[in-house]
Write a protein that holds these residues in place. Structure first.
Motif, mmCIF file in Angstrom:
data_model
loop_
_atom_site.group_PDB
_atom_site.id
_atom_site.type_symbol
_atom_site.label_atom_id
_atom_site.label_comp_id
_atom_site.label_asym_id
_atom_site.label_seq_id
_atom_site.Cartn_x
_atom_site.Cartn_y
_atom_site.Cartn_z
ATOM 1 N N UNK A 1 5.785 5.937 -6.359
ATOM 2 C CA UNK A 1 4.622 6.245 -5.512
ATOM 3 C C UNK A 1 3.550 6.929 -6.361
ATOM 4 N N UNK A 2 2.300 6.494 -6.155
ATOM 5 C CA UNK A 2 1.151 7.073 -6.867
ATOM 6 C C UNK A 2 0.125 7.528 -5.839
ATOM 7 N N UNK A 3 -0.392 8.748 -6.009
ATOM 8 C CA UNK A 3 -1.474 9.200 -5.133
ATOM 9 C C UNK A 3 -2.759 8.484 -5.546
ATOM 10 N N UNK A 4 -3.390 7.826 -4.594
ATOM 11 C CA UNK A 4 -4.528 6.952 -4.885
ATOM 12 C C UNK A 4 -5.723 7.720 -5.433
ATOM 13 N N UNK A 5 -6.224 7.263 -6.588
ATOM 14 C CA UNK A 5 -7.447 7.812 -7.176
ATOM 15 C C UNK A 5 -8.447 6.703 -7.483
ATOM 16 N N UNK A 6 -8.164 5.489 -6.988
ATOM 17 C CA UNK A 6 -9.070 4.367 -7.217
ATOM 18 C C UNK A 6 -10.376 4.569 -6.461
ATOM 19 N N UNK A 7 -10.295 5.164 -5.288
ATOM 20 C CA UNK A 7 -11.492 5.531 -4.526
ATOM 21 C C UNK A 7 -12.083 6.790 -5.143
ATOM 22 N N UNK A 8 -13.346 6.770 -5.607
ATOM 23 C CA UNK A 8 -13.948 7.942 -6.262
ATOM 24 C C UNK A 8 -13.984 9.187 -5.384
ATOM 25 N N UNK A 9 -13.872 9.009 -4.064
ATOM 26 C CA UNK A 9 -13.912 10.167 -3.157
ATOM 27 C C UNK A 9 -12.597 10.932 -3.153
ATOM 28 N N UNK A 10 -11.546 10.306 -3.655
ATOM 29 C CA UNK A 10 -10.234 10.965 -3.694
ATOM 30 C C UNK A 10 -10.131 11.797 -4.967
ATOM 31 N N UNK A 11 -10.141 13.122 -4.806
ATOM 32 C CA UNK A 11 -10.114 14.009 -5.971
ATOM 33 C C UNK A 11 -8.976 15.010 -5.929
ATOM 34 N N UNK A 12 -8.386 15.201 -4.749
ATOM 35 C CA UNK A 12 -7.275 16.144 -4.604
ATOM 36 C C UNK A 12 -6.231 15.534 -3.673
ATOM 37 N N UNK A 13 -5.042 16.119 -3.677
ATOM 38 C CA UNK A 13 -3.981 15.633 -2.806
ATOM 39 C C UNK A 13 -4.391 15.743 -1.344
ATOM 40 N N UNK B 1 -7.684 16.170 -12.594
ATOM 41 C CA UNK B 1 -6.422 16.533 -13.243
ATOM 42 C C UNK B 1 -5.278 15.883 -12.484
ATOM 43 N N UNK B 2 -4.361 15.317 -13.243
ATOM 44 C CA UNK B 2 -3.223 14.608 -12.661
ATOM 45 C C UNK B 2 -1.919 15.185 -13.216
ATOM 46 N N UNK B 3 -0.847 14.957 -12.476
ATOM 47 C CA UNK B 3 0.477 15.343 -12.943
ATOM 48 C C UNK B 3 1.404 14.148 -12.757
#
Length: 333
Positions: A89-101, A169-171
């Protein structure tokens, strides 16, 4: 008193067995410094592999088939595999509006890569960069795992939203398993960096397919991998034909060039041989005249030098160049 002695002996044995069991469990989960260092190095390489994968998917020179094949290989058993399986599972960051969990951002790896392929604008140069990589300490739960923190830069654009990407920042979490004498390390989750994600317990993604990457069953894996190759479209076929035609044209040009140089070398070789033969013949004739006039003549080599050396050298060069032309002609067959 006998009853008390039996009670003590019984409980002492129980405690000894329990202590031995706990000791075995602890030692089984204890890693040497060498193992921990190796896992951390491999984890760093996997993150670089993720960076390379995203840049490859965003490269406009690749065909749809090539991109799909790269994506599939990243979570299926292959030399390019970086995810433990297709359950990651990956938290989506393809949408530029997604910056935090946030709730609702968890995306299966296959869908995440497909969305990235669909919405991230392609370019000729690399537009994705991971910086500030920090590899955490290796810990042991049910298996050794490690978390890697990094800053992600999407320097391209989204065709879905005009909002520019910002560094985030990603983990990433990775698990390690021993295969013989070697460690294998795969990504199990990628998320936005937060205190919760940084401290969360390790996850164990369940594959949707019947195989498991960690079992290292090579023959069944190869068969399944071939069965799941994406279908080749008519456009991909035409592109392959164009590439094949270009390669053929290049090969024909190389053949013509080889023939040309072969002919030139052969002509030069024959000319050098002829020059050497004529020169030697003239020197030999002069030497015969010289011997008839002198009582104690010197040898041909001494009399005719350096001309005799020139004639022999020219003949040797002619032979070498002629042989070289034969190899050029062989290339065109």
């Amino acid at each position: 008193m006998n009853a008390m002695k039996k009670f003590l002996i019984k409980n002492t044995c129980f405690l000894l067995v329990a202590a031995a069991f706990l000791s075995n469990q602890t030692s089984a989960q204890t890693l040497s410094r060498k193992d921990a260092d190796e896992i951390r190095v491999l984890a760093r390489e996997r993150i670089k592999g993720l960076n390379d994968l995203l840049n490859a998917i965003a490269n406009e020179d690749l065909s749809n088939y090539e991109r799909k094949y790269l994506m599939m290989n990243s979570y299926m058993p292959s030399n390019d595999q970086i995810f433990v399986n297709d359950g990651v599972i990956v938290e989506d960051d393809v949408d530029p509006k997604h910056k935090v969990s946030a709730p609702g951002l968890d995306t299966p790896i296959e869908k995440y890569l497909s969305n990235f392929d669909l919405f991230y604008v392609k370019s000729e140069t690399n537009t994705i960069e991971f910086t500030n990589l920090v590899v955490g300490d290796v810990k042991v739960d049910k298996y050794p795992f490690v978390k890697v923190f990094y800053t992600q830069h999407f320097k391209g654009k989204s065709n879905k939203d005009n909002t520019p990407y910002q560094p985030i920042t990603r983990v990433a979490e990775l698990r390690a398993d021993k295969s013989g004498n070697d460690w294998i390390v795969y990504l199990t989750r990628v998320a936005f960096n937060s205190s919760e994600n940084a401290k969360s317990a390790p996850v164990n993604p369940a594959p949707s397919a019947t195989y498991d990457s960690l079992q290292k069953k090579k023959e069944p894996v190869v068969a399944q991998q071939m069965e799941k190759k994406p279908a080749v479209s008519q456009q991909d076929t035409k592109q392959a034909e164009r590439v094949s035609e270009q390669i053929s044209q290049v090969n024909q040009a190389e053949i013509r060039q080889a023939r040309k140089w072969g002919a030139i070398k052969l002509g030069a070789g024959v000319a050098a041989l002829a020059f050497g033969a004529v020169t030697y013949s003239m020197l030999n004739k002069d030497y015969k005249d010289y011997k008839e006039k002198i009582a104690n003549p010197e040898g041909l080599t001494s009399y005719a030098k350096p001309g005799v050396y020139i004639s022999i050298g020219a003949a040797a060069v002619g032979i070498g160049v002629s042989l070289s032309s034969i190899f050029d002609f062989k290339k065109v067959k």
